[in-house]
Design a protein around this motif. Structure first.
Motif, mmCIF file in Angstrom:
data_model
loop_
_atom_site.group_PDB
_atom_site.id
_atom_site.type_symbol
_atom_site.label_atom_id
_atom_site.label_comp_id
_atom_site.label_asym_id
_atom_site.label_seq_id
_atom_site.Cartn_x
_atom_site.Cartn_y
_atom_site.Cartn_z
ATOM 1 N N ARG A 64 0.980 -1.177 -0.064
ATOM 2 C CA ARG A 64 -0.037 0.036 0.115
ATOM 3 C C ARG A 64 0.755 1.144 -0.101
ATOM 4 N NH1 ARG A 64 -4.905 -1.600 4.344
ATOM 5 N NH2 ARG A 64 -5.787 -3.274 2.821
ATOM 6 N N ALA A 65 1.956 1.133 0.568
ATOM 7 C CA ALA A 65 2.806 2.367 0.546
ATOM 8 C C ALA A 65 3.477 2.743 -0.926
ATOM 9 C CB ALA A 65 3.977 2.167 1.744
ATOM 10 N N ILE A 66 3.889 1.481 -1.456
ATOM 11 C CA ILE A 66 4.308 1.778 -2.820
ATOM 12 C C ILE A 66 3.209 2.297 -3.541
ATOM 13 C CG2 ILE A 66 5.092 0.523 -4.755
ATOM 14 C CD1 ILE A 66 6.580 -1.344 -2.917
ATOM 15 N N LEU A 67 1.849 1.605 -3.678
ATOM 16 C CA LEU A 67 0.643 2.363 -4.397
ATOM 17 C C LEU A 67 0.392 3.476 -4.282
ATOM 18 C CD1 LEU A 67 -1.345 -1.015 -4.438
ATOM 19 C CD2 LEU A 67 -0.027 -0.243 -6.171
ATOM 20 N N ASN A 68 0.424 4.143 -3.087
ATOM 21 C CA ASN A 68 0.148 5.394 -2.676
ATOM 22 C C ASN A 68 1.046 6.437 -3.063
ATOM 23 O OD1 ASN A 68 -2.373 4.704 -1.504
ATOM 24 N ND2 ASN A 68 -1.353 4.532 0.731
ATOM 25 N N HIS A 69 2.470 5.893 -2.900
ATOM 26 C CA HIS A 69 3.531 6.780 -3.294
ATOM 27 C C HIS A 69 3.579 7.105 -4.850
ATOM 28 C CE1 HIS A 69 7.127 8.904 -2.849
ATOM 29 N NE2 HIS A 69 7.976 8.194 -3.864
ATOM 30 N N ARG A 129 3.104 10.407 -7.059
ATOM 31 C CA ARG A 129 4.046 10.552 -8.014
ATOM 32 C C ARG A 129 3.565 10.768 -9.605
ATOM 33 N NH1 ARG A 129 7.542 7.706 -9.377
ATOM 34 N NH2 ARG A 129 9.296 8.955 -9.950
ATOM 35 N N ASN A 130 2.289 10.198 -9.672
ATOM 36 C CA ASN A 130 1.620 9.899 -10.868
ATOM 37 C C ASN A 130 2.248 9.071 -11.871
ATOM 38 O OD1 ASN A 130 -0.453 10.438 -12.790
ATOM 39 N ND2 ASN A 130 0.300 12.345 -13.570
ATOM 40 N N PHE A 131 2.896 8.197 -11.161
ATOM 41 C CA PHE A 131 3.840 7.023 -12.022
ATOM 42 C C PHE A 131 4.989 7.539 -12.799
ATOM 43 C CE2 PHE A 131 -0.613 5.874 -11.187
ATOM 44 C CZ PHE A 131 -0.625 4.820 -10.510
ATOM 45 N N LYS A 132 5.553 8.735 -12.334
ATOM 46 C CA LYS A 132 6.497 9.481 -13.059
ATOM 47 C C LYS A 132 7.708 8.470 -13.348
ATOM 48 C CE LYS A 132 9.616 13.476 -12.969
ATOM 49 N NZ LYS A 132 9.804 14.763 -12.033
ATOM 50 N N ASP A 133 8.240 8.472 -14.554
ATOM 51 C CA ASP A 133 9.303 7.790 -14.973
ATOM 52 C C ASP A 133 9.245 6.220 -14.694
ATOM 53 O OD1 ASP A 133 10.763 10.053 -15.406
ATOM 54 O OD2 ASP A 133 11.506 10.306 -13.358
ATOM 55 N N CYS A 134 7.889 5.670 -14.548
ATOM 56 C CA CYS A 134 7.981 4.083 -14.501
ATOM 57 C C CYS A 134 7.984 3.614 -16.010
ATOM 58 C CB CYS A 134 6.484 4.213 -13.874
ATOM 59 S SG CYS A 134 6.276 4.120 -12.256
ATOM 60 N N THR A 135 8.952 2.444 -15.827
ATOM 61 C CA THR A 135 8.818 1.757 -17.200
ATOM 62 C C THR A 135 7.812 0.764 -17.307
ATOM 63 O OG1 THR A 135 9.846 -0.024 -16.120
ATOM 64 C CG2 THR A 135 11.438 1.933 -16.666
ATOM 65 N N PRO A 136 7.515 0.263 -18.672
ATOM 66 C CA PRO A 136 6.229 -0.512 -18.864
ATOM 67 C C PRO A 136 6.483 -1.661 -18.018
ATOM 68 C CG PRO A 136 7.078 0.243 -20.804
ATOM 69 C CD PRO A 136 8.104 0.811 -19.766
ATOM 70 N N GLU A 137 7.534 -2.365 -17.600
ATOM 71 C CA GLU A 137 7.783 -3.283 -16.872
ATOM 72 C C GLU A 137 7.454 -3.137 -15.329
ATOM 73 O OE1 GLU A 137 9.689 -2.298 -19.006
ATOM 74 O OE2 GLU A 137 10.232 -3.940 -20.351
ATOM 75 N N GLU A 138 7.672 -1.907 -15.042
ATOM 76 C CA GLU A 138 7.392 -1.554 -13.472
ATOM 77 C C GLU A 138 5.902 -1.147 -13.456
ATOM 78 O OE1 GLU A 138 8.819 1.791 -10.336
ATOM 79 O OE2 GLU A 138 9.795 1.896 -12.355
ATOM 80 N N LEU A 139 5.252 -0.740 -14.437
ATOM 81 C CA LEU A 139 3.735 -0.275 -14.499
ATOM 82 C C LEU A 139 3.088 -1.907 -14.382
ATOM 83 C CD1 LEU A 139 3.562 2.460 -17.167
ATOM 84 C CD2 LEU A 139 3.044 2.469 -14.648
ATOM 85 N N LEU A 140 3.448 -2.829 -14.864
ATOM 86 C CA LEU A 140 2.913 -4.179 -14.949
ATOM 87 C C LEU A 140 2.963 -4.732 -13.392
ATOM 88 C CD1 LEU A 140 4.024 -5.960 -18.192
ATOM 89 C CD2 LEU A 140 1.678 -5.297 -17.572
ATOM 90 N N MET A 141 4.383 -4.433 -12.773
ATOM 91 C CA MET A 141 4.564 -4.963 -11.234
ATOM 92 C C MET A 141 3.540 -4.126 -10.538
ATOM 93 S SD MET A 141 7.117 -7.051 -10.935
ATOM 94 C CE MET A 141 8.775 -7.432 -11.943
ATOM 95 N N ILE A 142 3.361 -2.997 -10.803
ATOM 96 C CA ILE A 142 2.495 -2.086 -9.822
ATOM 97 C C ILE A 142 0.989 -2.522 -10.141
ATOM 98 C CG2 ILE A 142 1.398 0.332 -9.464
ATOM 99 C CD1 ILE A 142 4.243 1.325 -10.517
ATOM 100 N N GLU A 143 0.396 -2.745 -11.353
ATOM 101 C CA GLU A 143 -0.674 -3.372 -11.647
ATOM 102 C C GLU A 143 -1.024 -4.545 -10.788
ATOM 103 O OE1 GLU A 143 -4.662 -2.690 -12.835
ATOM 104 O OE2 GLU A 143 -2.940 -1.513 -13.166
ATOM 105 N N SER A 192 13.118 2.165 -3.741
ATOM 106 C CA SER A 192 13.191 3.447 -3.108
ATOM 107 C C SER A 192 13.437 4.532 -3.998
ATOM 108 C CB SER A 192 14.797 3.020 -2.642
ATOM 109 O OG SER A 192 15.487 4.172 -1.882
ATOM 110 N N LYS A 193 12.481 5.350 -3.756
ATOM 111 C CA LYS A 193 12.173 6.526 -4.693
ATOM 112 C C LYS A 193 11.810 7.624 -3.595
ATOM 113 C CE LYS A 193 10.443 4.344 -8.495
ATOM 114 N NZ LYS A 193 9.109 4.237 -9.644
ATOM 115 N N ASP A 194 12.649 8.706 -4.060
ATOM 116 C CA ASP A 194 12.377 10.346 -3.279
ATOM 117 C C ASP A 194 12.509 9.811 -1.671
ATOM 118 O OD1 ASP A 194 11.611 11.221 -5.776
ATOM 119 O OD2 ASP A 194 9.274 10.870 -5.305
ATOM 120 N N LYS A 195 11.695 9.980 -1.038
ATOM 121 C CA LYS A 195 12.174 9.800 0.601
ATOM 122 C C LYS A 195 11.373 8.591 1.025
ATOM 123 C CE LYS A 195 12.366 14.777 1.635
ATOM 124 N NZ LYS A 195 11.480 15.641 2.474
#
Length: 501
Positions: A267-272, A276-290, A317-320
């Protein structure tokens, strides 16, 4: 004075004196029994001081003598042994009994034959305990002690090792016997599985607990694990005194700090990422998030995730937001989902003082009656209290001495001993065997055929005044309830029996 002498010496006065004497004698003859009963007790109701059976201690065997006396104090266990005895007698008296093996697969037939090849070794501990326990629960008119050697020999034969002569533990001895009895019962179930007319009774000591974790942050639960139990193990707190029910309640929960909860991290990753509006997320990472969205609500807090998702979470590990720092507090719960008919509680008094182990002298306040919650775990991992189960105290084992040496004594609640007002020696009890068995059998049959006769039988007063036996090997005394309940400093094991509905 002359007229007095004349009056007393006259025939009429003499007759009056004789008549008065006769009246006094007859009156004394009539009222003497009532007067004697008032002062000394009715001889028909005044019975001898009965006792029970002790166990001979060879030297350091108080751990086993107290364990056996504790078990003998459980009417439900005596009832269970009687049922097993009847089953064993039936099996041995009908060696040609055939199991119904129609339409069985080969493995089932082989299993059936395997059990049939050893009918005499199905339940050796049951059989040795039957002979001893039935003796221990008897009420005697004179002192009697028997040896527990038969049970000791059976245990040594089962485990193929000699019992140590040094100090042993009553809790470990009881647990060993209960585990062995349950294994023998399983053998009986296997032996009779194709004999539908034979029903093996449930083992009265068997219960079941469920262990799981609860995250205080997301309220998520872990996958529960289930465990068979025979004895409830409790650690006595290092304080002056505590109530048994409080120790039981605290034992159900344990707080764990800095726990990595899978749900909280997901939940912490999804909220973060939403922030960030999924900024700089690769297609592979978007699949992971989904994929993580599916686990955010349905997963357990210790979910076994696919390796690629687990690696993604660990490295996030992104931003803070550093996922390794997302930790919380959880509660480890251990609840009863099936409470046994006989609840055995072991109060562990071993404590480490920094140098060596010593005995914890905490006063544990316990009662003759307790209520314990039984829980139900739903498929959605929700836990609800099913009911409150009532128990009555039947036996107590206390330990005096130090951590490494000492002596065990058992308090055992008496069975209801009654006698017929017209037959002084006739006794009746829930699990009682008396010396005059023929008269007792007839007495029990009369009670069984006519419940109205129960009102003609009076309970022995000593059972009301002294409900417990205090048994130290062969030394037996009567004990009051207050004496038993005051053993708070030395109580080591408690035996409670479930109240029948």
């Amino acid at each position: 004075m002359t007229w007095i002498n004349n009056a007393t010496n006259s025939p009429t006065a003499l007759m009056k004196k004789v008549s008065c004497g006769l009246i006094i004698v007859v009156s004394l003859y009539v009222i003497a029994p009532s007067l004697s009963a008032l002062v000394f007790g009715d001889p028909k109701q005044r019975i001898k001081k009965y006792t029970t059976v002790g166990l001979i201690n060879r030297g350091n065997d108080c751990f086993i003598t107290s364990s056996l006396q504790g078990l003998a104090g459980m009417p439900r266990f005596v009832e269970y042994l009687k049922q097993i005895k009847s089953i064993l007698q039936e099996l041995k008296s009908n060696p040609s009994r055939k199991a119904k093996v129609d339409n069985l697969i080969v493995d089932d037939v082989v299993s059936c034959i395997r059990f049939r090849n050893s009918p005499d070794s199905l339940a050796p501990l049951h059989e040795s305990l039957m002979a001893l326990i039935f003796d221990l629960v008897s009420v005697r008119e004179s002192k009697k002690s028997v040896s527990p050697q038969m049970v000791i020999n059976t245990l040594e034969a089962i485990f193929k090792s000699k019992m140590s002569s040094r100090q042993n533990d009553a809790h470990e001895c009881t647990l060993l016997m209960l585990q062995t009895l349950q294994k023998e019962r399983s053998n009986l179930v296997g032996y009779t599985q194709y004999m539908p007319e034979i029903n093996i009774p449930n083992f009265p000591f068997e219960g079941e607990t469920s262990k799981f974790l609860v995250c205080l942050q997301c309220k998520g639960l872990s996958k529960p694990s289930y465990q068979q139990t025979f004895i409830r193990e409790l650690s006595v707190p290092q304080q002056t005194s505590e109530k048994l029910l409080t120790i039981l309640a605290n034992d159900e929960t344990e707080i764990i700090e800095d726990y990595s909860c899978s749900i909280c991290q997901i939940r912490a990753i999804l909220n973060h990422e939403r922030y960030r509006n999924f900024k700089d997320c690769t297609p592979e990472e978007l699949l992971m998030i989904e994929a993580l969205k599916n686990y955010a609500t349905k997963a357990s807090i210790n979910e076994d995730l696919p390796p690629e998702l687990e690696q993604y979470i660990k490295r996030y590990s992104k931003d803070k937001l550093h996922i390794s720092k997302v930790k919380g507090k959880i509660i480890k719960k251990d609840v009863a989902v099936q409470l046994p008919d006989i609840l055995v509680v072991h109060l562990s008094r071993s404590t480490f003082n920094g140098i060596t182990y010593c005995r914890n002298p905490c006063n544990v306040e316990f009662g003759e009656r307790v209520k314990l919650p039984e829980y139900t775990l739903a498929e959605n991992r929700a836990i609800t209290e099913n009911r409150q189960v009532k128990y009555n105290l039947k036996s107590v084992v206390k330990h005096t001495g130090s951590h490494s040496r000492g002596h065990y004594i058992c308090y055992r609640r008496k069975a209801d001993i009654r006698f017929d007002k017209g037959e002084e020696s006739s006794l009746e009890g829930a699990s009682t065997i008396v010396n005059n068995e023929a008269k007792t059998r007839n007495h029990d049959q009369k009670i069984g055929h006519n419940d109205d006769r129960r009102s003609r039988h009076k309970k022995v007063k000593s059972v009301l005044q002294y409900p417990y036996w205090q048994i130290s090997d062969t030394a037996i005394e009567e004990s009051t309830t207050s004496t038993v309940l005051n053993e708070q400093k030395y109580v080591y094991m408690l035996y409670y029996e479930r109240v029948r509905k």
